[in-house]
Design an enzyme around this catalytic site. Structure first.
Site, mmCIF file in Angstrom:
data_model
loop_
_atom_site.group_PDB
_atom_site.id
_atom_site.type_symbol
_atom_site.label_atom_id
_atom_site.label_comp_id
_atom_site.label_asym_id
_atom_site.label_seq_id
_atom_site.Cartn_x
_atom_site.Cartn_y
_atom_site.Cartn_z
ATOM 1 N N LYS B 166 0.854 -1.179 0.000
ATOM 2 C CA LYS B 166 0.000 0.000 0.000
ATOM 3 C C LYS B 166 0.892 1.231 0.000
ATOM 4 O O LYS B 166 2.024 1.130 0.451
ATOM 5 C CB LYS B 166 -0.935 -0.031 1.199
ATOM 6 C CG LYS B 166 -0.316 0.492 2.491
ATOM 7 C CD LYS B 166 -1.338 0.817 3.532
ATOM 8 C CE LYS B 166 -0.697 1.694 4.593
ATOM 9 N NZ LYS B 166 -1.494 1.977 5.744
ATOM 10 N N HIS B 196 -1.981 -5.367 5.137
ATOM 11 C CA HIS B 196 -1.460 -6.252 6.187
ATOM 12 C C HIS B 196 -2.481 -6.509 7.293
ATOM 13 O O HIS B 196 -2.335 -7.457 8.057
ATOM 14 C CB HIS B 196 -0.133 -5.726 6.746
ATOM 15 C CG HIS B 196 -0.281 -4.518 7.603
ATOM 16 N ND1 HIS B 196 -0.163 -3.248 7.112
ATOM 17 C CD2 HIS B 196 -0.562 -4.388 8.906
ATOM 18 C CE1 HIS B 196 -0.356 -2.388 8.094
ATOM 19 N NE2 HIS B 196 -0.599 -3.056 9.189
ATOM 20 N N LYS B 200 -3.743 -10.367 9.858
ATOM 21 C CA LYS B 200 -3.832 -10.514 11.316
ATOM 22 C C LYS B 200 -4.780 -11.652 11.662
ATOM 23 O O LYS B 200 -5.844 -11.800 11.082
ATOM 24 C CB LYS B 200 -4.342 -9.217 11.950
ATOM 25 C CG LYS B 200 -3.340 -8.077 11.862
ATOM 26 C CD LYS B 200 -3.903 -6.849 12.539
ATOM 27 C CE LYS B 200 -3.033 -5.640 12.317
ATOM 28 N NZ LYS B 200 -1.741 -5.715 13.003
ATOM 29 N N ASP B 253 -4.692 6.747 4.299
ATOM 30 C CA ASP B 253 -3.753 5.877 5.003
ATOM 31 C C ASP B 253 -4.472 4.715 5.691
ATOM 32 O O ASP B 253 -3.949 3.608 5.730
ATOM 33 C CB ASP B 253 -2.967 6.702 6.031
ATOM 34 C CG ASP B 253 -1.796 5.930 6.627
ATOM 35 O OD1 ASP B 253 -1.118 5.220 5.858
ATOM 36 O OD2 ASP B 253 -1.566 6.032 7.851
ATOM 37 N N HIS B 258 -7.714 -0.313 5.315
ATOM 38 C CA HIS B 258 -7.950 -1.153 6.491
ATOM 39 C C HIS B 258 -9.400 -1.102 6.967
ATOM 40 O O HIS B 258 -10.032 -2.127 7.198
ATOM 41 C CB HIS B 258 -7.032 -0.732 7.639
ATOM 42 C CG HIS B 258 -5.576 -0.717 7.280
ATOM 43 N ND1 HIS B 258 -5.024 -1.639 6.427
ATOM 44 C CD2 HIS B 258 -4.568 0.098 7.664
ATOM 45 C CE1 HIS B 258 -3.724 -1.390 6.304
ATOM 46 N NE2 HIS B 258 -3.430 -0.334 7.043
#
Lengths: 377, 507
Positions: B166, B196, B200, B253, B258
């Site tokens: 990213k 990422h 998780k 960001d 996310h």
């Protein structure tokens, strides 16, 4: 003796009801204590762990392992300590319970109960254990020492359990006891042999060679296997059961059948001739070696020889002298194609249990390896 | 195409399949991501016997440097950043032997890279399997991909894949342009866009919680759920990322990737299988159903904020505009709160409140499902004063776990009800060090499993949602609010949710 007993095993209780009350009191005290320190205390249980021991030293060793284990697999641990020393004495029961403190950042509450049964207890031992089990959680039975064949208390406890844990490395005569363990598998209980768990990394490393597509064909062209296992310095204590399990595993996965057991090549060694599914011969040699720092019976190295037409290959895993690493080497056509060092620590009881308690179902691969081993014997 | 025979020895072992021998080419090998994340992850995979029996790593960057220097730098990086310490020198030594370095300051560098790749291929028997990892600043993505194509760096046989870090574009147009460049060289199924968060454990566990259990899914609908809150709070500031961050902001960001991924996982319909196609199809569907916030609605449905000075953990910290490298009149947002709706049968009318910010009081990422209150109150108001609606909280970091609140009777004479917490902690139940997300994702990319990577249409839907909001902000339809560092964001964010008679959780 009793004072020492209580220091290790916790408060004594007169009956199972009294034991439950005592556990409730200990639980509240532990929560209050944690609150004072500004911590939250989780009462977590993911399983019932019943430990059967006939020697105090085994019971204590198991209790320590279970306490270490509590962080990973919080449990209600019920340790049954059978004492036959006073034969003929009416069965008696002594209960202790204990809510051990953990000092980690995440305090976890687990419970440990000792049930000391004396005299002729074979018939009644299950009746002590049943009311102590936490409902709805799986029951793991850890049998320390060799489970006797055809004994009422073994069958009763195994019937209660979802999973039986044994360590064939501890069996005085693995060749006689392993069939007995195979018989218990028919009681519809999953079996974990800690000695099998010691082989997990070996299996992983061996399998990895044949994940490489260009080496995969050699798996069908194996001509020989040599494995070493550790013995003590004077070579008296010979326990090939772990090496035999490794061989049983390969034989069952690859469809080999035993042809004949040849004369021992050297003291304590075993030499077999087996046949692949295409009837070609596989020569197997298991030999004892003195290795400093290894427990008796632990596999110390494996060498797999294979041929495909004219091309030959060797896949070797050898423990490093530090006993914490192994070197895995693939030699194809006489050239080293890959060599790497990987960690291969000897695992303690605690690490082995941690791995095995994570498996809830039957281990068919183990059972197949065991069956192949039986065919060899 | 060669057919690989199954390996009968694999049965019962942890991985059904370890990756085939391959070369991993890391572009941006002298950068932070390589030394902090990628190489420590590779080293930990080696420790766990999860790398293929023969494997090659080729680092590449503009800088001239010898292989020995490169290895020594990586050694120190692993010693500092690995999750397992101290470094196991024996394992490192054999692993380091597989590491090469090829500088690529210009075109001739790429030619040399091609030669080294061919040589490594022969040595390790990789059969042309290559994974290219773009760990460079985004401006270098396009030239590197073109160079991979122009210099024939894809192997003649075997597979080639590319991992793109990213940010994937900075708006819909640039993301589509990047995709079209990538597709000059790689097919879509060879492209692994990394987020990422998806690596998780707890994020994957959202799917397990929802679809491996039968008791949650029936109530996972508008009839039972009052609203959903998704929070990604960070206590850190922008560290040394001012250059990137000041041009990106929290929306690009964190939210675009996310948070929208978390929203998709919580909101999606059950996939028919746990594989890359089924899971990503369902995620795209829910992202498509996400109601657009038009530029003229940003005043009502969004809040953007920027931190001023304040205190974190007792320490005084500077405001965003005083951070080194940030323009003194910067308009970049460090906090975003949104009220979103998913326009489909399941979620009609159920708001999803999402927020993220830097310099909030603590680090916490969580998803809270707030259920409706019981339909009919049979207990007196007085008795149920301490009672809240049921809430299911999925904590993603730190302290991963799941908790459920419900009402219980306080053990006194008479009736008093209060909310209690049933708490499941991963730590307490498994006590296993969860693998780092980069370990999971690199292993998946080597095995060709794209389930946890973002597909082209997902990225485009995410930008299509974010772009109009940024446009509305740019047009001045929502002013930049400020909040003191160490508080839970600007008061406008509290007002956003208070208009619906709701409040933000305190994570």
């Amino acid at each position: 003796m009793t004072v020492m007993d209580e220091a290790f095993w916790g408060a004594r209780a007169g009956s199972i009801d009294a034991l439950e009350r005592e556990l409730g009191r200990l639980r509240r005290a532990a929560v209050a204590h944690a609150k004072e320190r500004g911590q939250a205390l989780a009462r977590a249980s993911v399983l019932n762990l019943v430990v059967y021991a006939e020697r105090e030293i085994h019971a204590r060793r198991a209790a320590r392992a279970v306490a270490d284990l509590a962080l990973r697999h919080p449990s209600r641990a019920i340790i049954v300590l059978g004492d036959r020393s006073r034969e003929g004495v009416l069965a008696s029961l002594q209960l202790h319970c204990h809510v051990p403190q953990s000092d980690g950042a995440q305090p976890v509450l687990y419970e440990q109960i000792l049930a000391r049964v004396r005299g002729d207890f074979d018939e009644r031992v299950a009746s002590v254990v049943i009311p102590l089990l936490v409902p709805d959680l799986p029951v793991f039975l850890w049998w320390t020492g060799t489970p006797p064949s055809d004994a009422r208390h073994v069958d009763d406890l195994v019937t209660l359990a979802d999973r039986l844990i044994v360590d064939s490395a501890d069996f005085a005569r693995a060749d006689l006891t392993l069939p007995e363990v195979a018989r218990l598998a028919r009681l519809r209980v999953g079996i974990t042999d800690l000695n099998w768990a010691r082989l997990t990394h070996w299996r992983e490393l061996i399998a990895q060679f044949f994940d490489v597509p260009t080496w995969r064909p050699f798996l069908d062209g194996i001509t020989g296997i040599r494995a070493g296992f550790a013995v003590d310095m004077d070579g008296r204590d010979i326990h090939p059961s772990q090496a035999l399990l490794l061989l049983g595993w390969m034989a069952s996965r690859l469809g080999w059948r035993p042809v004949e057991a040849l004369a021992p090549s050297e003291a304590g060694g075993v030499l077999f001739k087996m046949a692949r599914s295409d009837n070609a011969a596989v020569m197997v040699r298991l030999r004892p070696r003195f290795e400093r720092g290894l427990d008796t019976g632990d596999v110390s190295g494996v060498r797999i020889q294979a041929a495909l037409g004219r091309e030959s290959a060797e896949f070797v895993i050898k423990r490093a002298p530090d006993q914490r690493h192994a070197t895995a080497t693939a030699v194809v056509g006489g050239v080293v194609r890959a060599e790497r060092v990987v960690p291969l620590p000897a695992l303690g009881i605690r690490e082995l249990l941690v791995e095995e308690l994570a498996i809830a179902g039957n281990d068919h691969v183990y059972e197949a390896a065991l069956a192949a081993l039986m065919a060899l014997a | 195409m060669t057919v690989t025979l199954a390996n009968p020895l694999r049965e019962g072992l942890r991985l059904a399949r370890t990756p085939e021998p391959a070369s991993l080419v890391i572009f941006g090998a002298s950068g932070d991501l390589t030394s902090r994340k990628l190489v420590p992850a590779l080293y930990n995979l080696a420790l766990q016997h999860l790398l293929p029996a023969s494997f090659g790593v080729i680092g590449s960057a503009r800088r001239a440097m010898t292989e020995d220097v490169f290895r020594a730098e990586l050694h120190d990086a692993v010693a500092e950043f690995s999750r397992t310490r101290p470094i196991n020198e024996e394992v490192w030594t054999t692993f380091a032997r597989s590491i090469r370095y090829v500088p690529t300051p210009d075109e001739s560098g790429f030619n040399e890279l091609g030669r080294v790749l061919a040589r490594v291929d022969g040595e390790i028997g990789a059969n042309g399997n290559r994974l290219f990892y773009l760990a460079t600043p985004p401006a270098a993505y396009e030239p590197i991909i073109r160079a991979i194509g122009a210099h024939g760096l894809r192997g003649a046989s075997g597979w080639s894949r590319v991992v793109v870090e990213k940010p994937y574009g900075h708006d819909l147009d640039s993301a589509m342009r990047l995709t079209s460049v990538v597709q000059e060289v790689f097919r879509e199924d060879e492209v692994f866009r990394i987020d990422h968060y998806l690596g998780k454990e707890t994020v994957q566990n959202i799917l397990v919680l929802r679809f491996a259990n039968s008791i949650f899914e029936p109530i996972w609908t508008r009839q039972f759920v009052d609203h959903v809150q998704i929070t990604a709070a960070e206590s850190i500031g922008i560290e040394e990322r001012a250059g990137y961050y000041d041009s990106a902001g929290a929306m690009r960001d964190i939210v675009q990737n996310h948070l929208l991924q978390l929203l998709a996982l919580v909101g999606m319909e059950p996939p028919s299988a746990f594989d890359d196609r089924s899971v990503r199809d369902e995620k795209v569907k829910v992202l498509r159903a996400l109601r657009q916030i038009a530029p003229e609605e940003v005043g009502e449905l969004t809040v953007r904020g920027q931190y001023g000075q304040g205190f974190i953990g007792g320490e005084r910290v500077v405001g965003y505009r005083d951070e080194p490298g940030v323009a003194p009149n910067s308009q970049t947002e460090t906090y975003v709160a949104l009220k979103c709706f998913i326009d489909n049968w399941r979620w009609e009318g159920t708001p999803f409140y999402i927020r993220t910010g830097k310099r909030l009081p603590k680090r916490s990422t969580e998803i809270a499902i707030r259920f409706r209150v019981a339909p009919h109150r049979i207990f007196t108001r007085e008795a149920s004063e301490g009672l809240d609606a049921n809430e299911l909280v999925i904590r993603i970091q730190p302290d991963e776990g799941i908790s459920l609140t419900f009402g219980a009777k306080v053990p006194v004479q008479g009736l008093r009800i209060r909310s209690v917490n049933m708490d499941f902690g991963y730590g307490e139940s498994f006590m296993v060090d969860a693998p780092d997300s980069y370990e999971t994702l690199i292993l998946d990319a080597l095995r060709g499993d794209a389930t946890l990577f973002t597909r082209r249409d997902e990225v485009e839907q995410q930008w299509a949602f974010v772009d109009p909001i940024l446009a509305g902000w740019h047009a001045g339809r929502q002013e930049l609010a400020t909040y003191a560092a160490g508080t839970w964001g600007p008061e406008q964010a509290d007002a956003l949710i208070a208009r619906d008679s709701r409040t933000w959780r305190r994570p």
